[in-house]
Design a protein around this motif. Structure first.
Motif, PDB file in Angstrom:
ATOM      1  N   GLY A 176    -106.732 -60.993 -89.446  1.00 40.70           N
ATOM      2  CA  GLY A 176    -108.059 -60.400 -89.308  1.00 40.70           C
ATOM      3  C   GLY A 176    -109.035 -60.923 -90.342  1.00 40.70           C
ATOM      4  N   SER A 177    -108.956 -62.212 -90.656  1.00 42.02           N
ATOM      5  CA  SER A 177    -109.792 -62.821 -91.698  1.00 42.02           C
ATOM      6  C   SER A 177    -111.230 -62.997 -91.210  1.00 42.02           C
ATOM      7  N   PRO A 178    -112.193 -63.103 -92.137  1.00 38.76           N
ATOM      8  CA  PRO A 178    -113.596 -63.304 -91.754  1.00 38.76           C
ATOM      9  C   PRO A 178    -113.785 -64.610 -90.983  1.00 38.76           C
ATOM     10  N   THR A 179    -114.697 -64.585 -90.024  1.00 41.99           N
ATOM     11  CA  THR A 179    -114.966 -65.796 -89.246  1.00 41.99           C
ATOM     12  C   THR A 179    -115.844 -66.774 -90.012  1.00 41.99           C
ATOM     13  N   ALA A 180    -116.641 -66.268 -90.950  1.00 39.74           N
ATOM     14  CA  ALA A 180    -117.538 -67.144 -91.713  1.00 39.74           C
ATOM     15  C   ALA A 180    -116.746 -68.002 -92.690  1.00 39.74           C
ATOM     16  N   GLY A 181    -117.158 -69.282 -92.826  1.00 44.89           N
ATOM     17  CA  GLY A 181    -116.499 -70.175 -93.777  1.00 44.89           C
ATOM     18  C   GLY A 181    -117.097 -70.096 -95.167  1.00 44.89           C
ATOM     19  N   VAL A 203    -126.107 -67.483-104.827  1.00 39.36           N
ATOM     20  CA  VAL A 203    -125.127 -68.531-105.113  1.00 39.36           C
ATOM     21  C   VAL A 203    -124.192 -68.647-103.918  1.00 39.36           C
ATOM     22  N   PRO A 204    -124.160 -69.803-103.234  1.00 37.91           N
ATOM     23  CA  PRO A 204    -123.254 -69.967-102.088  1.00 37.91           C
ATOM     24  C   PRO A 204    -121.802 -70.086-102.538  1.00 37.91           C
ATOM     25  N   GLU A 212    -125.773 -59.121-100.659  1.00 44.95           N
ATOM     26  CA  GLU A 212    -127.123 -58.814-100.171  1.00 44.95           C
ATOM     27  C   GLU A 212    -127.794 -57.713-100.991  1.00 44.95           C
ATOM     28  N   THR A 213    -127.624 -57.822-102.324  1.00 46.88           N
ATOM     29  CA  THR A 213    -128.275 -56.914-103.273  1.00 46.88           C
ATOM     30  C   THR A 213    -127.985 -55.448-102.953  1.00 46.88           C
TER      31      THR A 213
END
Length: 443
Positions: A170-175, A186-187, A387-388
């Motif tokens: 169930g890992s995040p889809t975003a890389g 900061v990316p 996101e602050t």
């Protein structure tokens, strides 16, 4: 000259002899196939064998076949009972008592899908007394078998499944994602071990259910245990064992109900989730719609032994309606998960969940369609780095289609499942697809 009266007497005598020879077997069979002293006594194997000795003579007698089928059901000889009751229904398709007994024989023989289909027909048959239809509806709760007597009922199933899953953990889809600092963004690129990984798995599921009527005949105890074991050869971190135990007291027709449960999940490092809970409210059985409507409240204590700061108490309302025929269910949950520790990310969390299910029968096969929708909303910011300190929102969707068919004394299972989670924080966006095949043994 011959006496006409003598010829008349001879003709009458000949007719009587012929009629006697023609009807004697039927008359004798009718007498042989009646056992009034047996019909009103307790059935036992010895008595039944004495009656079965007359089967060559009585195999076309509907009353005799029905009584034998009923007796065989009582002695748990279900396949033999099914044979006799089928003969009854071939000769008298409207014999509703035989249809009810035949349902018991199918259930006891493990022909679960066929029994479910017949049960649906019986409940809607106006020729059957309403009290019998109500009993059929009340005693066949979801996933529980039907028995003719109000007695202890046990139902067990063992399911072995092979599956292929596109996201085992169930890992995040975003890389990648951005961390927010006072000086800017900061990316960050997620490590490969935190990205979705696909693979095959094997799963073993065991269910044991027990229903026991109370002495007043109006309420019953219902208990069940579920155990799951998942093995993933390519990713041992995805292996786990889960269990669930529930105990409930409810009414057959309508009245209050109460349920308590405990469930947990373990991996190779130990137990990582535990939940205890209590549920109660009012339940009503509706014969017209063949449904059981439940309205109540629930409380859950959710624990994470490896991450205690996530612990919470959930309380909410529950509405559930399950209809055996035409075979659908609906469930609505509204509640709030309250944080035990003030440092829990997101603080308290609101929840709404809606689930639907529909079953379609086709001959002895069955098709299931399920859909679940859940919305979660944190009441506090999740983290200053995301996101602050944005308040997290999550929308989950689950779709499942499953095909069941009796085969070799078991049930063949094939299914497809799609799970998707959207969020305003990319770290919590996930998606997975799985396809599975399996066999289920019921006894």
């Amino acid at each position: 000259m011959p006496d006409p009266c003598a010829w008349g007497r001879r003709l009458r005598t000949a007719c009587c002899v012929c009629l006697t020879l023609f009807f004697a077997p039927a008359i004798l069979a009718g007498e042989t196939c009646r056992f009034p002293e047996f019909f009103s006594t307790v059935i036992n194997e010895e008595m039944l064998e004495r009656v079965l000795a007359h089967e060559p003579t009585c195999r076309k007698d509907v009353d005799w076949l029905f009584w034998v089928g009923q007796a065989l059901n009582t002695l748990h000889r279900y396949p033999e009972a099914a044979d006799r009751l089928e003969s009854v229904l071939m000769r008298d398709p409207d014999h509703w008592q035989a249809r009810v007994e035949y349902l018991v024989a199918l259930e006891g023989s493990g022909e679960i899908p066929s029994a479910r289909a017949l049960q649906s027909e019986l409940i809607h048959d106006a020729a059957i007394p309403e009290s019998v239809r109500r009993a059929l509806n009340q005693r066949l709760l979801p996933d529980l078998p039907l028995w003719r007597e109000q007695a202890r009922t046990t139902y067990r199933s063992l399911t072995f499944t092979l599956a292929r899953d596109s996201n085992l953990l169930g890992s995040p889809t975003a890389g990648s994602m951005d961390l927010t600092f006072p000086d800017g963004r900061v990316p960050v690129i997620l490590a490969p071990e935190n990205r979705p990984r696909s693979g095959g798995l094997a799963r073993l599921d065991y269910r044991h259910q027990l229903q026991l009527p109370m002495e007043n005949g109006e309420r019953f105890w219902h208990a069940f245990f579920i155990g799951n074991l998942r093995y993933t050869p390519s990713l041992t971190r995805a292996d786990y064992t889960a269990y669930e135990v529930r105990l409930e007291n409810a009414a057959y027709e309508q009245g209050p109900y109460i349920q308590t449960h405990i469930l947990g999940a373990l991996n190779r490092d130990g137990e990582f989730y535990r939940q205890t809970g209590l549920e109660g409210g009012w339940e009503r059985s509706q014969l017209g719609e063949v449904c059981r409507l439940r309205l109540g409240g629930e409380y859950q204590h959710r624990q994470y032994p490896a991450a205690e700061q996530l612990e919470g108490h959930y309380a909410g309302l529950l509405l559930r309606n399950v209809c055996v025929s035409p075979g659908w269910k609906m469930e609505l949950r509204l509640g709030q998960d309250m944080a035990v520790h003030s440092q829990r990310p997101g603080g308290d969390r609101q929840r709404i969940q809606l689930a639907f299910g529909r079953a379609f029968n086709w001959q002895d096969a069955r098709l299931y369609l399920d859909a679940e929708f859940e919305h979660l909303r944190d009441l506090d910011g999740y983290s200053p780095l995301l996101e602050t300190n944005l308040k997290r929102r999550i929308n989950r969707q689950l779709y499942r289609i499953e095909f069941n068919k009796p085969m070799f004394g078991m049930e063949f299972i094939a299914g497809l499942e799609l799970s998707k989670q959207n969020s305003n924080l990319v770290l919590f966006e996930t998606e997975s697809r799985s396809v599975y095949l399996g066999l289920r043994y019921l006894w």
